[in-house]
Design an enzyme around this catalytic site. Structure first.
Site, PDB file in Angstrom:
ATOM      1  N   ARG A   1       0.878  -1.183   0.000  1.00  0.00           N
ATOM      2  CA  ARG A   1       0.000   0.000   0.000  1.00  0.00           C
ATOM      3  C   ARG A   1       0.905   1.219   0.000  1.00  0.00           C
ATOM      4  O   ARG A   1       1.636   1.459   0.962  1.00  0.00           O
ATOM      5  CB  ARG A   1      -0.923  -0.012   1.225  1.00  0.00           C
ATOM      6  CG  ARG A   1      -1.740   1.254   1.386  1.00  0.00           C
ATOM      7  CD  ARG A   1      -2.859   1.122   2.390  1.00  0.00           C
ATOM      8  NE  ARG A   1      -3.958   0.351   1.850  1.00  0.00           N
ATOM      9  CZ  ARG A   1      -5.201   0.363   2.309  1.00  0.00           C
ATOM     10  NH1 ARG A   1      -5.515   1.136   3.333  1.00  0.00           N
ATOM     11  NH2 ARG A   1      -6.145  -0.370   1.760  1.00  0.00           N
TER      12      ARG A   1
ATOM     13  N   GLN B   1      -9.814  -4.468  -3.726  1.00  0.00           N
ATOM     14  CA  GLN B   1     -11.138  -3.995  -3.323  1.00  0.00           C
ATOM     15  C   GLN B   1     -12.180  -4.340  -4.391  1.00  0.00           C
ATOM     16  O   GLN B   1     -13.248  -4.876  -4.090  1.00  0.00           O
ATOM     17  CB  GLN B   1     -11.087  -2.467  -3.123  1.00  0.00           C
ATOM     18  CG  GLN B   1     -12.397  -1.859  -2.713  1.00  0.00           C
ATOM     19  CD  GLN B   1     -12.814  -2.248  -1.305  1.00  0.00           C
ATOM     20  OE1 GLN B   1     -12.057  -2.092  -0.375  1.00  0.00           O
ATOM     21  NE2 GLN B   1     -14.021  -2.769  -1.146  1.00  0.00           N
TER      22      GLN B   1
ATOM     23  N   ARG C   1     -13.518  -9.152   1.403  1.00  0.00           N
ATOM     24  CA  ARG C   1     -12.120  -8.835   1.091  1.00  0.00           C
ATOM     25  C   ARG C   1     -11.239 -10.048   1.320  1.00  0.00           C
ATOM     26  O   ARG C   1     -10.368 -10.369   0.517  1.00  0.00           O
ATOM     27  CB  ARG C   1     -11.631  -7.656   1.954  1.00  0.00           C
ATOM     28  CG  ARG C   1     -12.295  -6.313   1.689  1.00  0.00           C
ATOM     29  CD  ARG C   1     -11.948  -5.785   0.309  1.00  0.00           C
ATOM     30  NE  ARG C   1     -10.514  -5.748   0.088  1.00  0.00           N
ATOM     31  CZ  ARG C   1      -9.699  -4.772   0.516  1.00  0.00           C
ATOM     32  NH1 ARG C   1     -10.193  -3.713   1.117  1.00  0.00           N
ATOM     33  NH2 ARG C   1      -8.391  -4.819   0.269  1.00  0.00           N
TER      34      ARG C   1
END
Ligand code: CP
Ligand code: NVA
Length: 303
Positions: free
Chosen positions: A101, A131, A289
């Site tokens: 990330r 996502q 998720r």
């Protein structure tokens, strides 16, 4: 060895494979079965921004599959303490896969160029492919057996919106986005999606009512993404008439679900009555998720 930096990296068939596997792994999980498919495998989670869902779903997913994970926060200093190339080559010798990330999308691309192991984008300013996988899985769960689906997105054409648009185009799900000028998709993305999926049903409008018509799901995300805090007031003003609220939901079919990647801001991009109401699928979506990412990890390792 394959990376997932954006969903352009996976063919339609590969996305279906990931989702099918995720669905099967979810069914196993729900009846208490956790197949140790990733025994001895290690995932590094390299995160420059905060996270609940992405971090925990990857960590628990690896644990359930018999593997392990380690969280590497800002203190590891990638790109600051040493070059990304050095960092990636060293880390890639220790771990089997990296989920990253990052503030800047280019950093994940550079990491992947040097890591020597698969790299998964766990959110950048440009995209959030993990996502979108969970979101499509959720939309399908909410409309089992539907022959055709349309997803409407209302708000900022951001990282989440881009990944949804690519994913929907690949899978033959119609996608309609309503956003004000200045917050719409760049032409380059449209052109690439159209080139990649010539039959894609992709619409962009300034009118939220038009976007949500006939939609199976109505999606929104925050108006101020991580890293955009300095633009808070400007964004609130520009997007003020793009709130997903009860009035807007009246223009979508009663069977439409409400989706949001979370975290959400009640009173800004969504009203409380919608996100906390009967059409909301956001908790199921967040739970997915983990299942979608388990499907992704099984694909990454070919197990
Ligand atoms: N939706 C999402 O990616 O949540 P986190 O930022 O908590 O990981
Ligand atoms: N668009 C949001 C998504 C958070 C999961 C952000 O980038 O902050």
């Amino acid at each position: 060895m394959r990376n997932l930096i954006t969903l352009f990296d996976l063919t339609a068939a590969e996305i279906e494979q990931v989702l099918d596997r995720g669905v099967r792994i979810k069914a196993d999980y729900d009846r208490g079965v956790r197949e140790p498919l990733l025994q001895g495998r290690t995932l590094a989670l390299l995160f420059q921004k905060p996270s609940l869902r992405t971090r925990v779903s990857f960590e628990c997913g690896m644990a359930h599959m018999g593997g392990s994970s380690l969280f590497l926060g800002k203190d590891v200093g990638w790109g600051e303490r040493e070059s990304i190339a050095d960092f990636a080559q060293v880390l890639g010798q220790f771990v089997d896969v990296i989920a990253c990330r990052a503030n800047a999308h280019e950093r994940v691309i550079e990491l992947a160029e040097h890591a020597g192991c698969p790299v998964i984008n766990a959110l950048t300013d440009y995209s959030h492919p993990c996502q979108a996988l969970a979101d499509v899985l959720t939309l399908r769960e909410r409309h089992p057996g539907a022959k055709s689906l349309k997803l409407a997105y209302v708000g900022d054409a951001n990282n989440v919106a881009r990944s949804l648009a690519i994913c929907c185009a690949r899978l033959g799900i119609a996608f309609s986005i309503a956003a004000p000028r200045g917050y719409q998709f760049e032409q380059e993305l449209f052109d690439r999606i159209r080139k990649d999926s010539p039959d894609a049903d992709l619409q962009q409008t300034e009118d939220p009512v038009e976007a949500v018509r006939d939609a199976a799901g109505v999606y929104t995300d925050v108006w101020i993404s991580m890293g955009q805090e300095a633009e808070t007031e400007k964004r609130k003003q520009a997007l003020a008439s793009y709130q997903v609220n009860g009035e807007l939901m009246k223009h979508a079919p009663a069977s439409a679900c409400f989706l949001h990647c979370l975290p959400a801001h009640r009173g800004l991009e969504v009203s409380a009555d919608v996100i906390d109401g009967p059409q909301s699928a956001v908790i199921q979506q967040a739970g997915n998720r983990m299942h979608a990412q388990k499907g992704l990890l099984a694909w990454v390792f070919g197990v």
